[in-house]
Design an enzyme around this catalytic site. Structure first.
Site, PDB file in Angstrom:
ATOM      1  N   ASP A   1     -33.686  49.396  11.309  1.00 36.19           N
ATOM      2  CA  ASP A   1     -32.774  49.333  10.169  1.00 36.19           C
ATOM      3  C   ASP A   1     -31.777  48.172  10.276  1.00 36.19           C
ATOM      4  O   ASP A   1     -30.662  48.246   9.769  1.00 36.19           O
ATOM      5  CB  ASP A   1     -31.984  50.656  10.014  1.00 36.19           C
ATOM      6  N   ARG A   2     -32.187  47.134  10.960  1.00 31.32           N
ATOM      7  CA  ARG A   2     -31.318  45.942  11.123  1.00 31.32           C
ATOM      8  C   ARG A   2     -29.999  46.266  11.839  1.00 31.32           C
ATOM      9  O   ARG A   2     -29.031  45.505  11.741  1.00 31.32           O
ATOM     10  CB  ARG A   2     -31.003  45.292   9.765  1.00 31.32           C
ATOM     11  N   LEU A   3     -29.987  47.390  12.538  1.00 33.36           N
ATOM     12  CA  LEU A   3     -28.768  47.714  13.292  1.00 33.36           C
ATOM     13  C   LEU A   3     -28.910  47.131  14.694  1.00 33.36           C
ATOM     14  O   LEU A   3     -28.896  47.836  15.696  1.00 33.36           O
ATOM     15  CB  LEU A   3     -28.565  49.235  13.328  1.00 33.36           C
TER      16      LEU A   3
END
Ligand SMILES: Cc1cc2nc3c(=O)[nH]c(=O)nc-3n(C[C@H](O)[C@H](O)[C@H](O)COP(=O)(O)O)c2cc1C
Length: 196
Positions: free
Chosen positions: A174-176
């Site tokens: 999640d692009r975290l």
């Protein structure tokens, strides 16, 4: 990664990531080197990381090249290593010093003879009339040295990027992504987590 805050220096973390990259990535030592003119106009190109220890990261090149000219008047650089298959990126920023003559000699001795002759033959970053000019220069170098050892050119050698900032970036869902930035302060390292 959360243990990173306990690590004294980020160099050992880069070394661990390099070990992982060497196990499964093509050109694990390829890194983008950014330099800039005295006026701050940036330029970037790929070079090979040829040494890393607590003193910094070393690459070798023609010191009369464009990068060499820029480093002479503005001895600062940024480096990026990216291993796509591992989802990892390393960023390094710092001042740059020429490595010692002994260090350049030691690395020069490990280079294939063809690469040594090419270093003499190629006025790196200068315009050439055509491909034939390069071939002729190479043949002249081959004739000059015959079967003798090819000496280290006076215009060729290593540079060490002495980091004052290092960032380790790792892909997360999640692009975290994880971003840990280390900054050098009075000889010790401070770590902080940055938003992705
Ligand atoms: C994978 C790869 C590795 C390279 N390694 C080096 C290197 O270690 N040293 C070097 O001088 N040029 C290396 N080059 C060539 C540089 O990218 C560049 O063309 C050259 O150094 C001239 O750059 P400059 O005109 O900005 O000085 C490499 C290129 C690639 C694609």
């Amino acid at each position: 990664m959360h243990h990173a805050f306990l690590v004294k220096d980020p160099i050992s973390l880069i070394q661990a990531w390099l070990d992982d990259a060497r196990a499964g990535v093509a050109e694990p030592n390829a890194m983008t080197l950014a330099t800039a003119t005295a006026e701050g106009m940036p330029s970037a190109r790929v070079v090979l990381l040829r040494g890393i220890d607590e003193r910094g990261l070393v690459f070798f090149t023609n010191r009369e090249s464009r990068k060499g000219d820029e480093l002479r008047t503005n001895p600062r650089a940024a480096l990026v290593l990216h291993w796509s298959a591992l989802g990892r990126q390393v960023r390094v920023e710092g001042r740059v010093e020429e490595v010692s003559g002994a260090e350049s000699e030691a690395y020069w001795a490990t280079r294939p003879r063809g690469s040594q002759m090419a270093a003499w033959a190629s006025p790196q970053s200068q315009p050439l009339t055509d491909r034939a000019e390069l071939n002729t220069r190479f043949e002249e170098v081959a004739a000059r040295y015959g079967d003798d050892p090819v000496p280290l050119p006076p215009f060729w050698g290593g540079y060490r990027v002495i980091p004052d900032a290092v960032e380790l970036w790792e892909h997360r869902n999640d692009r975290l992504h994880d971003r840990l930035r280390f900054t050098s302060e009075n000889g010790s390292w401070r770590a902080e987590r940055l938003a992705p």
